[in-house]
Write a protein that holds these residues in place. Structure first.
Motif, PDB file in Angstrom:
ATOM      1  N   SER A 161      -1.053   8.639   2.555  1.00  0.00           N
ATOM      2  CA  SER A 161      -0.761   8.702   1.120  1.00  0.00           C
ATOM      3  C   SER A 161      -1.044   7.347   0.485  1.00  0.00           C
ATOM      4  CB  SER A 161       0.708   9.059   0.877  1.00  0.00           C
ATOM      5  OG  SER A 161       1.559   8.017   1.320  1.00  0.00           O
ATOM      6  N   GLU A 162      -1.221   7.359  -0.828  1.00  0.00           N
ATOM      7  CA  GLU A 162      -1.385   6.096  -1.547  1.00  0.00           C
ATOM      8  C   GLU A 162      -0.114   5.264  -1.466  1.00  0.00           C
ATOM      9  OE1 GLU A 162      -2.832   6.619  -5.494  1.00  0.00           O
ATOM     10  OE2 GLU A 162      -4.552   7.838  -4.871  1.00  0.00           O
ATOM     11  N   SER A 163       1.032   5.915  -1.408  1.00  0.00           N
ATOM     12  CA  SER A 163       2.298   5.186  -1.279  1.00  0.00           C
ATOM     13  C   SER A 163       2.337   4.389   0.019  1.00  0.00           C
ATOM     14  CB  SER A 163       3.471   6.166  -1.334  1.00  0.00           C
ATOM     15  OG  SER A 163       4.697   5.491  -1.122  1.00  0.00           O
ATOM     16  N   GLU A 164       1.869   5.007   1.096  1.00  0.00           N
ATOM     17  CA  GLU A 164       1.810   4.295   2.372  1.00  0.00           C
ATOM     18  C   GLU A 164       0.876   3.096   2.269  1.00  0.00           C
ATOM     19  OE1 GLU A 164       0.671   5.093   7.070  1.00  0.00           O
ATOM     20  OE2 GLU A 164       0.167   6.581   5.543  1.00  0.00           O
ATOM     21  N   VAL A 165      -0.251   3.279   1.626  1.00  0.00           N
ATOM     22  CA  VAL A 165      -1.227   2.199   1.488  1.00  0.00           C
ATOM     23  C   VAL A 165      -0.648   1.045   0.674  1.00  0.00           C
ATOM     24  CG1 VAL A 165      -3.433   1.570   0.457  1.00  0.00           C
ATOM     25  CG2 VAL A 165      -3.245   3.649   1.822  1.00  0.00           C
ATOM     26  N   ARG A 166       0.148   1.343  -0.326  1.00  0.00           N
ATOM     27  CA  ARG A 166       0.780   0.256  -1.096  1.00  0.00           C
ATOM     28  C   ARG A 166       1.634  -0.613  -0.189  1.00  0.00           C
ATOM     29  NH1 ARG A 166       0.673   4.083  -5.351  1.00  0.00           N
ATOM     30  NH2 ARG A 166       2.644   5.025  -4.712  1.00  0.00           N
ATOM     31  N   GLY A 167       2.272   0.002   0.799  1.00  0.00           N
ATOM     32  CA  GLY A 167       3.029  -0.776   1.776  1.00  0.00           C
ATOM     33  C   GLY A 167       2.131  -1.681   2.599  1.00  0.00           C
ATOM     34  N   TRP A 168       0.943  -1.176   2.976  1.00  0.00           N
ATOM     35  CA  TRP A 168      -0.015  -2.025   3.691  1.00  0.00           C
ATOM     36  C   TRP A 168      -0.383  -3.230   2.840  1.00  0.00           C
ATOM     37  CZ3 TRP A 168      -4.433   1.774   5.523  1.00  0.00           C
ATOM     38  CH2 TRP A 168      -3.889   2.793   6.332  1.00  0.00           C
ATOM     39  N   ILE A 169      -0.687  -2.961   1.578  1.00  0.00           N
ATOM     40  CA  ILE A 169      -1.126  -4.040   0.688  1.00  0.00           C
ATOM     41  C   ILE A 169      -0.032  -5.083   0.526  1.00  0.00           C
ATOM     42  CG2 ILE A 169      -1.793  -4.581  -1.692  1.00  0.00           C
ATOM     43  CD1 ILE A 169      -3.327  -1.908  -1.718  1.00  0.00           C
ATOM     44  N   GLU A 170       1.208  -4.640   0.433  1.00  0.00           N
ATOM     45  CA  GLU A 170       2.316  -5.598   0.368  1.00  0.00           C
ATOM     46  C   GLU A 170       2.311  -6.494   1.609  1.00  0.00           C
ATOM     47  OE1 GLU A 170       5.888  -3.365  -0.086  1.00  0.00           O
ATOM     48  OE2 GLU A 170       5.384  -2.652  -2.113  1.00  0.00           O
ATOM     49  N   GLY A 171       2.065  -5.898   2.764  1.00  0.00           N
ATOM     50  CA  GLY A 171       2.004  -6.689   3.994  1.00  0.00           C
ATOM     51  C   GLY A 171       0.831  -7.649   4.001  1.00  0.00           C
ATOM     52  N   TRP A 172      -0.315  -7.211   3.462  1.00  0.00           N
ATOM     53  CA  TRP A 172      -1.482  -8.100   3.398  1.00  0.00           C
ATOM     54  C   TRP A 172      -1.196  -9.296   2.505  1.00  0.00           C
ATOM     55  CZ3 TRP A 172      -5.536  -3.669   2.237  1.00  0.00           C
ATOM     56  CH2 TRP A 172      -5.663  -2.867   3.380  1.00  0.00           C
ATOM     57  N   ILE A 173      -0.492  -9.058   1.411  1.00  0.00           N
ATOM     58  CA  ILE A 173      -0.157 -10.148   0.494  1.00  0.00           C
ATOM     59  C   ILE A 173       0.824 -11.118   1.149  1.00  0.00           C
ATOM     60  CG2 ILE A 173       0.948 -10.703  -1.713  1.00  0.00           C
ATOM     61  CD1 ILE A 173      -0.157  -7.973  -2.738  1.00  0.00           C
ATOM     62  N   GLU A 174       1.835 -10.571   1.833  1.00  0.00           N
ATOM     63  CA  GLU A 174       2.840 -11.408   2.486  1.00  0.00           C
ATOM     64  C   GLU A 174       2.249 -12.236   3.622  1.00  0.00           C
ATOM     65  OE1 GLU A 174       5.768  -8.634   3.764  1.00  0.00           O
ATOM     66  OE2 GLU A 174       6.544  -8.255   1.732  1.00  0.00           O
ATOM     67  N   ALA A 175       1.216 -11.705   4.280  1.00  0.00           N
ATOM     68  CA  ALA A 175       0.638 -12.386   5.437  1.00  0.00           C
ATOM     69  C   ALA A 175       0.090 -13.764   5.076  1.00  0.00           C
ATOM     70  CB  ALA A 175      -0.471 -11.529   6.053  1.00  0.00           C
ATOM     71  N   TRP A 176      -0.384 -13.919   3.825  1.00  0.00           N
ATOM     72  CA  TRP A 176      -0.909 -15.225   3.408  1.00  0.00           C
ATOM     73  C   TRP A 176       0.150 -16.314   3.549  1.00  0.00           C
ATOM     74  CZ3 TRP A 176      -5.423 -17.521   2.117  1.00  0.00           C
ATOM     75  CH2 TRP A 176      -5.355 -18.749   1.451  1.00  0.00           C
ATOM     76  N   GLY A 177       1.335 -16.059   3.040  1.00  0.00           N
ATOM     77  CA  GLY A 177       2.395 -17.059   3.105  1.00  0.00           C
ATOM     78  C   GLY A 177       2.873 -17.332   4.518  1.00  0.00           C
ATOM     79  N   GLU A 178       2.701 -16.346   5.398  1.00  0.00           N
ATOM     80  CA  GLU A 178       3.111 -16.522   6.794  1.00  0.00           C
ATOM     81  C   GLU A 178       2.028 -17.172   7.640  1.00  0.00           C
ATOM     82  OE1 GLU A 178       4.165 -12.576   7.912  1.00  0.00           O
ATOM     83  OE2 GLU A 178       5.891 -12.494   6.550  1.00  0.00           O
ATOM     84  N   GLU A 179       0.832 -17.309   7.078  1.00  0.00           N
ATOM     85  CA  GLU A 179      -0.291 -18.003   7.717  1.00  0.00           C
ATOM     86  C   GLU A 179      -0.670 -17.392   9.071  1.00  0.00           C
ATOM     87  OE1 GLU A 179      -0.153 -22.421   5.814  1.00  0.00           O
ATOM     88  OE2 GLU A 179       0.916 -22.177   7.703  1.00  0.00           O
ATOM     89  N   ARG A 180      -0.539 -16.063   9.159  1.00  0.00           N
ATOM     90  CA  ARG A 180      -0.961 -15.387  10.387  1.00  0.00           C
ATOM     91  C   ARG A 180      -2.244 -14.595  10.164  1.00  0.00           C
ATOM     92  NH1 ARG A 180       1.097 -10.198   9.504  1.00  0.00           N
ATOM     93  NH2 ARG A 180       2.822 -10.125   8.021  1.00  0.00           N
ATOM     94  N   ASP A 181      -2.387 -14.034   8.981  1.00  0.00           N
ATOM     95  CA  ASP A 181      -3.583 -13.293   8.588  1.00  0.00           C
ATOM     96  C   ASP A 181      -3.841 -13.583   7.117  1.00  0.00           C
ATOM     97  OD1 ASP A 181      -3.863 -11.644  11.090  1.00  0.00           O
ATOM     98  OD2 ASP A 181      -1.970 -10.795  10.384  1.00  0.00           O
ATOM     99  N   ALA A 182      -5.088 -13.355   6.699  1.00  0.00           N
ATOM    100  CA  ALA A 182      -5.421 -13.513   5.280  1.00  0.00           C
ATOM    101  C   ALA A 182      -6.432 -12.436   4.917  1.00  0.00           C
ATOM    102  CB  ALA A 182      -5.992 -14.901   5.005  1.00  0.00           C
ATOM    103  N   TYR A 183      -6.070 -11.596   3.949  1.00  0.00           N
ATOM    104  CA  TYR A 183      -6.868 -10.428   3.594  1.00  0.00           C
ATOM    105  C   TYR A 183      -7.387 -10.547   2.169  1.00  0.00           C
ATOM    106  CZ  TYR A 183      -4.405  -8.316   7.587  1.00  0.00           C
ATOM    107  OH  TYR A 183      -3.895  -8.052   8.830  1.00  0.00           O
ATOM    108  N   TRP A 184      -8.659 -10.194   1.996  1.00  0.00           N
ATOM    109  CA  TRP A 184      -9.260 -10.169   0.669  1.00  0.00           C
ATOM    110  C   TRP A 184      -9.874  -8.802   0.397  1.00  0.00           C
ATOM    111  CZ3 TRP A 184      -9.058 -14.645   3.380  1.00  0.00           C
ATOM    112  CH2 TRP A 184      -8.788 -15.849   2.679  1.00  0.00           C
ATOM    113  N   ALA A 185      -9.791  -8.359  -0.851  1.00  0.00           N
ATOM    114  CA  ALA A 185     -10.602  -7.248  -1.315  1.00  0.00           C
ATOM    115  C   ALA A 185     -11.982  -7.789  -1.648  1.00  0.00           C
ATOM    116  CB  ALA A 185      -9.980  -6.612  -2.558  1.00  0.00           C
ATOM    117  N   ILE A 186     -13.018  -7.084  -1.208  1.00  0.00           N
ATOM    118  CA  ILE A 186     -14.375  -7.376  -1.663  1.00  0.00           C
ATOM    119  C   ILE A 186     -14.585  -6.520  -2.902  1.00  0.00           C
ATOM    120  CG2 ILE A 186     -16.809  -7.517  -1.041  1.00  0.00           C
ATOM    121  CD1 ILE A 186     -15.925  -7.058   1.903  1.00  0.00           C
ATOM    122  N   ALA A 187     -14.886  -7.148  -4.022  1.00  0.00           N
ATOM    123  CA  ALA A 187     -14.978  -6.409  -5.282  1.00  0.00           C
ATOM    124  C   ALA A 187     -16.258  -6.753  -6.020  1.00  0.00           C
ATOM    125  CB  ALA A 187     -13.771  -6.712  -6.170  1.00  0.00           C
TER     126      ALA A 187
END
Length: 202
Positions: free
Chosen positions: A60-86
């Motif tokens: 679901s899109e709701s589940e994906v929003r949770g993924w995106i929240e994790g991708w955003i949080e990962a930056w501050g934790e310096e373990r992963d860094a995710y970008w959208a290619i747009a």
């Protein structure tokens, strides 16, 4: 006892600043993800080609929003860094590129990517990988970037070779996919190396 070798990249190098938007050739940008991107990510994960190489499915899109929240949080934790290619003009999501499994002290990370089905064959992944690699080396100071893919994933191997990630070997039975264990090709690029197109496959 003190360490004899200092960290290659100091802790906090990413967390103390906002995740940047990076330009890429071909009128592309690499930008941070937002919740509004959930429909595009959900659509991407309905694609059978993408599903073949990922262990995760999107229900679901709701589940994906949770993924995106994790991708955003990962930056501050310096373990992963995710970008959208747009698309730089329309801001339409055409893929994703990431630095995963970062170990800043060792100066290393793994680069990963996928593209929307409608964007394949246009050089989106190679341009995004090149832009992110140059930023990781020149701005962050990483020393080594690795890239791995199933030996059956010929498209991903082409991206690796086009972007200067030299073939280093095969990791046997290294990753479990839905259809069983896959051997994985290991590629890497070292800071200061020029991107040499057309490197040999493992």
């Amino acid at each position: 006892m003190p360490f004899k070798i200092s960290d290659i990249v100091a802790a906090g190098a990413l967390a103390r600043r906002a995740q940047p938007t990076l330009p890429a050739p071909g009128a592309l940008v690499l930008r941070p993800w937002t919740a509004a991107d959930a429909p595009a990510v959900y659509e991407a994960f309905q694609d059978p080609v993408l599903q073949r190489w990922h262990a995760r499915v999107a229900d679901s899109e709701s589940e994906v929003r949770g993924w995106i929240e994790g991708w955003i949080e990962a930056w501050g934790e310096e373990r992963d860094a995710y970008w959208a290619i747009a698309d730089a003009g329309s801001d339409e999501v055409v893929g994703r590129v990431a630095l995963r499994c970062m170990v800043l002290g060792d100066g290393q990370a793994e680069i990963a990517y996928w593209t929307m089905p409608s964007s394949r064959g246009r050089g989106v992944a190679p341009r995004a990988v090149m832009a992110l690699s140059e930023w990781a080396f020149d701005e962050v100071g990483l020393h080594r970037l690795e890239l791995t893919h199933s030996t059956a994933n010929e498209a991903s191997c082409r991206v690796a070779l086009k972007t200067g990630f030299a073939a280093e070997g095969t990791k046997r039975s290294a990753l479990l996919h839905e259809d069983g264990w896959h051997d994985m090709h290991l590629h890497a690029r070292i800071k200061g190396e020029a991107a040499v197109f057309g490197s040999r496959r493992p």
